[in-house]
Design a protein around this motif. Structure first.
Motif, PDB file in Angstrom:
ATOM      1  N   MET A   1      27.714  33.293 -45.248  1.00 10.45           N
ATOM      2  CA  MET A   1      28.029  32.726 -46.556  1.00 10.45           C
ATOM      3  C   MET A   1      29.265  33.399 -47.157  1.00 10.45           C
ATOM      4  O   MET A   1      29.613  34.509 -46.790  1.00 10.45           O
ATOM      5  N   ALA A   2      29.887  32.718 -48.089  1.00 15.56           N
ATOM      6  CA  ALA A   2      31.063  33.274 -48.762  1.00 15.56           C
ATOM      7  C   ALA A   2      31.040  32.801 -50.216  1.00 15.56           C
ATOM      8  O   ALA A   2      30.180  31.994 -50.595  1.00 15.56           O
ATOM      9  N   GLY A   3      31.973  33.318 -51.015  1.00 15.06           N
ATOM     10  CA  GLY A   3      31.969  32.904 -52.412  1.00 15.06           C
ATOM     11  C   GLY A   3      33.308  33.105 -53.091  1.00 15.06           C
ATOM     12  O   GLY A   3      34.067  34.012 -52.734  1.00 15.06           O
ATOM     13  N   ILE A   4      33.598  32.243 -54.060  1.00 15.82           N
ATOM     14  CA  ILE A   4      34.804  32.414 -54.886  1.00 15.82           C
ATOM     15  C   ILE A   4      34.359  32.547 -56.341  1.00 15.82           C
ATOM     16  O   ILE A   4      33.611  31.692 -56.853  1.00 15.82           O
ATOM     17  N   TRP A   5      34.804  33.651 -56.962  1.00 12.50           N
ATOM     18  CA  TRP A   5      34.507  33.912 -58.377  1.00 12.50           C
ATOM     19  C   TRP A   5      35.775  33.629 -59.177  1.00 12.50           C
ATOM     20  O   TRP A   5      36.829  34.214 -58.899  1.00 12.50           O
ATOM     21  N   LEU A   6      35.655  32.724 -60.160  1.00 13.03           N
ATOM     22  CA  LEU A   6      36.838  32.336 -60.930  1.00 13.03           C
ATOM     23  C   LEU A   6      36.783  32.940 -62.329  1.00 13.03           C
ATOM     24  O   LEU A   6      35.854  32.655 -63.097  1.00 13.03           O
ATOM     25  N   ILE A   7      37.780  33.757 -62.661  1.00  8.42           N
ATOM     26  CA  ILE A   7      37.874  34.283 -64.027  1.00  8.42           C
ATOM     27  C   ILE A   7      38.605  33.216 -64.838  1.00  8.42           C
ATOM     28  O   ILE A   7      39.735  32.843 -64.494  1.00  8.42           O
ATOM     29  N   GLY A   8      37.940  32.703 -65.865  1.00  9.02           N
ATOM     30  CA  GLY A   8      38.478  31.536 -66.590  1.00  9.02           C
ATOM     31  C   GLY A   8      37.850  30.280 -66.019  1.00  9.02           C
ATOM     32  O   GLY A   8      38.504  29.244 -65.880  1.00  9.02           O
ATOM     33  N   ALA A   9      36.543  30.376 -65.695  1.00  8.34           N
ATOM     34  CA  ALA A   9      35.842  29.338 -64.917  1.00  8.34           C
ATOM     35  C   ALA A   9      35.826  27.962 -65.563  1.00  8.34           C
ATOM     36  O   ALA A   9      35.664  26.962 -64.873  1.00  8.34           O
ATOM     37  N   TYR A  10      35.977  27.899 -66.903  1.00 12.19           N
ATOM     38  CA  TYR A  10      35.885  26.595 -67.558  1.00 12.19           C
ATOM     39  C   TYR A  10      37.242  26.060 -68.011  1.00 12.19           C
ATOM     40  O   TYR A  10      37.333  25.198 -68.889  1.00 12.19           O
ATOM     41  N   GLY A  11      38.313  26.566 -67.445  1.00 13.79           N
ATOM     42  CA  GLY A  11      39.643  26.034 -67.738  1.00 13.79           C
ATOM     43  C   GLY A  11      39.936  24.842 -66.834  1.00 13.79           C
ATOM     44  O   GLY A  11      39.111  24.454 -65.991  1.00 13.79           O
ATOM     45  N   VAL A  13      42.249  24.433 -64.354  1.00 12.91           N
ATOM     46  CA  VAL A  13      42.409  24.743 -62.923  1.00 12.91           C
ATOM     47  C   VAL A  13      41.042  25.048 -62.302  1.00 12.91           C
ATOM     48  O   VAL A  13      40.686  24.511 -61.239  1.00 12.91           O
ATOM     49  N   SER A  14      40.259  25.882 -62.982  1.00 13.80           N
ATOM     50  CA  SER A  14      38.974  26.288 -62.405  1.00 13.80           C
ATOM     51  C   SER A  14      37.993  25.131 -62.288  1.00 13.80           C
ATOM     52  O   SER A  14      37.344  24.982 -61.251  1.00 13.80           O
ATOM     53  N   THR A  15      37.870  24.327 -63.353  1.00 14.85           N
ATOM     54  CA  THR A  15      36.867  23.249 -63.266  1.00 14.85           C
ATOM     55  C   THR A  15      37.272  22.240 -62.185  1.00 14.85           C
ATOM     56  O   THR A  15      36.418  21.649 -61.533  1.00 14.85           O
ATOM     57  N   THR A  16      38.583  22.083 -61.984  1.00 16.18           N
ATOM     58  CA  THR A  16      39.030  21.170 -60.918  1.00 16.18           C
ATOM     59  C   THR A  16      38.714  21.791 -59.551  1.00 16.18           C
ATOM     60  O   THR A  16      38.295  21.088 -58.617  1.00 16.18           O
ATOM     61  N   THR A  17      38.879  23.101 -59.450  1.00 10.04           N
ATOM     62  CA  THR A  17      38.553  23.797 -58.202  1.00 10.04           C
ATOM     63  C   THR A  17      37.050  23.686 -57.928  1.00 10.04           C
ATOM     64  O   THR A  17      36.628  23.360 -56.808  1.00 10.04           O
ATOM     65  N   LEU A  18      36.251  23.949 -58.965  1.00 10.51           N
ATOM     66  CA  LEU A  18      34.787  23.892 -58.806  1.00 10.51           C
ATOM     67  C   LEU A  18      34.349  22.488 -58.405  1.00 10.51           C
ATOM     68  O   LEU A  18      33.561  22.302 -57.472  1.00 10.51           O
ATOM     69  N   THR A  19      34.885  21.492 -59.121  1.00 13.04           N
ATOM     70  CA  THR A  19      34.511  20.096 -58.822  1.00 13.04           C
ATOM     71  C   THR A  19      34.921  19.728 -57.403  1.00 13.04           C
ATOM     72  O   THR A  19      34.145  19.117 -56.657  1.00 13.04           O
ATOM     73  N   GLY A  20      36.125  20.118 -57.034  1.00 11.78           N
ATOM     74  CA  GLY A  20      36.626  19.776 -55.693  1.00 11.78           C
ATOM     75  C   GLY A  20      35.760  20.383 -54.602  1.00 11.78           C
ATOM     76  O   GLY A  20      35.349  19.687 -53.667  1.00 11.78           O
ATOM     77  N   ILE A  21      35.458  21.660 -54.731  1.00  5.57           N
ATOM     78  CA  ILE A  21      34.651  22.314 -53.687  1.00  5.57           C
ATOM     79  C   ILE A  21      33.261  21.677 -53.620  1.00  5.57           C
ATOM     80  O   ILE A  21      32.773  21.326 -52.536  1.00  5.57           O
ATOM     81  N   ALA A  22      32.646  21.485 -54.793  1.00 10.76           N
ATOM     82  CA  ALA A  22      31.292  20.923 -54.793  1.00 10.76           C
ATOM     83  C   ALA A  22      31.299  19.487 -54.261  1.00 10.76           C
ATOM     84  O   ALA A  22      30.388  19.083 -53.526  1.00 10.76           O
ATOM     85  N   ALA A  23      32.330  18.707 -54.607  1.00 13.15           N
ATOM     86  CA  ALA A  23      32.387  17.309 -54.146  1.00 13.15           C
ATOM     87  C   ALA A  23      32.644  17.241 -52.635  1.00 13.15           C
ATOM     88  O   ALA A  23      32.092  16.386 -51.940  1.00 13.15           O
ATOM     89  N   VAL A 346      44.348  27.569 -55.112  1.00 12.03           N
ATOM     90  CA  VAL A 346      43.347  28.602 -55.447  1.00 12.03           C
ATOM     91  C   VAL A 346      42.404  28.790 -54.251  1.00 12.03           C
ATOM     92  O   VAL A 346      42.100  29.913 -53.834  1.00 12.03           O
ATOM     93  N   ILE A 347      41.970  27.672 -53.682  1.00  9.47           N
ATOM     94  CA  ILE A 347      41.061  27.734 -52.525  1.00  9.47           C
ATOM     95  C   ILE A 347      41.759  28.438 -51.352  1.00  9.47           C
ATOM     96  O   ILE A 347      41.182  29.314 -50.692  1.00  9.47           O
ATOM     97  N   ASP A 348      43.020  28.086 -51.112  1.00  9.11           N
ATOM     98  CA  ASP A 348      43.765  28.697 -49.998  1.00  9.11           C
ATOM     99  C   ASP A 348      43.907  30.204 -50.168  1.00  9.11           C
ATOM    100  O   ASP A 348      43.737  30.966 -49.214  1.00  9.11           O
ATOM    101  N   ILE A 349      44.239  30.627 -51.389  1.00 13.77           N
ATOM    102  CA  ILE A 349      44.455  32.063 -51.611  1.00 13.77           C
ATOM    103  C   ILE A 349      43.143  32.820 -51.403  1.00 13.77           C
ATOM    104  O   ILE A 349      43.107  33.854 -50.716  1.00 13.77           O
ATOM    105  N   ALA A 350      42.067  32.291 -51.985  1.00 14.88           N
ATOM    106  CA  ALA A 350      40.774  32.984 -51.879  1.00 14.88           C
ATOM    107  C   ALA A 350      40.334  33.088 -50.420  1.00 14.88           C
ATOM    108  O   ALA A 350      39.944  34.161 -49.939  1.00 14.88           O
TER     109      ALA A 350
END
Ligand code: NAD
Length: 412
Positions: A1-11, A13-23, A346-350
């Motif tokens: 397993m792995a994980g990405i922690w986003l500081i500023g999670a509800y901004g 960029v972050s919500t788009t990252t979260l939505t993209g990964i989950a979708a 963001v996904i690539d860097i992490a």
């Protein structure tokens, strides 16, 4: 397993990252040619080691703390309509279970003040030492649950504070924390410190300080953790550092480069404040000189234009000189959607930083310069060279010689 922690999670960029990964995990969103470089066949070593299906999500915030990640993503989506609603629905199951933890906004500057009502750890009366302990605890529990993880700073751009002697060594910096010297420590510094202390790689998608000062380099090397920044290269600067080498390759002299950007989201509010804008303009300006080895006359302007929300418009005018000294010009208009451009990066860097850690690499990972506007230690800005460096690193483990790279920038 792995994980990405986003500081500023509800901004944005972050919500788009979260939505993209989950979708993508839900099988509802495309991953092929979706802007995620690490999903291309050329990046198979990373893609196969850290498949998107294995990436769990977490993050911290200073607003909307009563909301879960789905509700926060919905608020941002309703302001922007920046992707099809079906992707938000596909992500609902995973994002409804995710709630951001409370972060710190210490010295976040006018950007975070513009948000309005904030909920921060310092408002709870915690000292810097207590805040850093709380951040470490959150990161540790995320790591314990998810194995290999990365902390990414995708929060509002902070103004730079003046670095002093204490920022030069780890002892000095820890002295600032122990002495509760709030005027000398920023939220991004504290988060980077907490991540590296917990032996977690750290990526800085913003132009804020993050880990980019000597004390945290010392910590990263000591704790054998990789990190890199600063400021994701996603739009106008990507164009600049791709087009400028073309002029250089054809031996055409760039005389001047004027770039005017308008954007309308919260990041736009932040960047309309002079103190916050300065760090962004610096990284945008450096991009040209570090691509071609000299600094043409340059204008870089960023203005807040609310109707655009997360959409971004950049107009660039490039004056150049060719055969017989003749002056010519190129203009372009960039119509981007900021967070759609940013989320895959963001996904690539992490993923790349987790990959670096799995290979035992530590300190600044200069081979990731490809993803940044202002790569740490001023690695060459030329996108083509950066891409080559990145691919050789991914596939052959080739490390670059930093001094050689810096020398390449100076060559005319
Ligand atoms: N293409 C791009 O969008 C792009 C490119 C490069 C860099 N960036 C940078 O990414 C960052 C995020 O951009 P955005 O458009 O999502 O901005 P945003 O304003 O929509 O989101 C930032 C979020 O961070 C939160 N926040 C602020 N300080 C915090 C802290 N200390 N701890 C936890 N949360 C905090 C805010 O509440 C907000 O929700 C900005 O710094 C921006 O400059 C964006």
């Amino acid at each position: 397993m792995a994980g990405i922690w986003l500081i500023g999670a509800y901004g944005a960029v972050s919500t788009t990252t979260l939505t993209g990964i989950a979708a993508i995990k839900a099988g509802a969103a495309p991953r092929v040619q979706s802007g995620i470089v690490t999903e291309s066949p050329e990046c198979d070593p990373i893609r196969s080691k850290f498949p998107i299906e294995d990436i769990n999500l977490g993050g911290s915030e200073i607003r909307f703390l009563d909301k879960n990640a789905y509700q926060a993503s919905e608020i941002i989506w309703e302001e922007n309509y920046h992707f099809q609603r079906k992707y938000l629905e596909a992500a609902k199951n995973e994002l409804s279970k995710l709630k951001a933890t409370k972060g710190t906004a210490i010295n976040g500057g006018p950007g975070v003040e513009a948000i309005g009502e904030l909920k921060t750890l310092e408002d709870d009366g915690l000292t810097l030492k207590e805040i850093s302990k709380k951040l470490m605890k959150d990161f540790e529990s995320f790591k314990n649950k998810n194995g290999e993880v990365c902390v990414m700073n995708t929060s509002s751009t902070e103004p730079h504070i003046k670095l002093t002697e204490e920022h030069q060594t780890l002892d000095g910096f820890e002295g600032l924390i122990d002495g509760n010297k709030t005027e000398k420590v920023t939220a991004s510094m504290l988060n980077a410190y907490a991540a590296l202390k917990q032996k977690i790689p750290y990526g800085n998608f913003t132009p804020s300080h993050g880990a980019s000062f000597p004390a945290l380099r010392e910590l990263a090397l000591k704790s054998k953790m990789p990190y890199y920044g600063d400021d994701g290269k996603t739009g106008e600067t990507l164009m600049k550092t791709t087009l400028a080498p073309m002029f250089k390759m054809r031996n055409l002299k760039i005389l001047g480069w004027a770039g005017f950007n308008i954007l309308g989201d919260l990041d736009g509010v932040t960047l309309s404040k002079d103190a916050n804008k300065a760090s962004k303009i610096e990284s945008k300006d450096k991009a040209i000189s570090s691509s071609i080895g000299y600094s043409p006359f340059s204008i870089t302007e960023i203005k807040y234009f609310p109707p655009l929300v997360d959409h971004k418009v950049a107009w660039d005018y490039i004056s150049y000189r060719g055969f017989l000294g003749q002056k010519m010009a190129l203009t372009f208009t960039w119509l981007g959607i900021d967070s759609i451009l940013a989320a895959p990066v963001v996904i690539d860097i992490a993923r790349s930083l987790m990959f670096a850690k799995s290979r035992g690499e530590s300190g600044p990972i200069h081979e990731l310069a490809f993803f940044f506007k202002h790569p740490i230690d001023d690695i060459i800005g030329n996108t083509f060279i950066q891409h080559d460096i990145y691919m050789k690193w991914v596939n052959e483990g080739t490390k670059i010689n930093v001094e050689e790279m810096q020398a390449k920038i100076i060559q005319k």
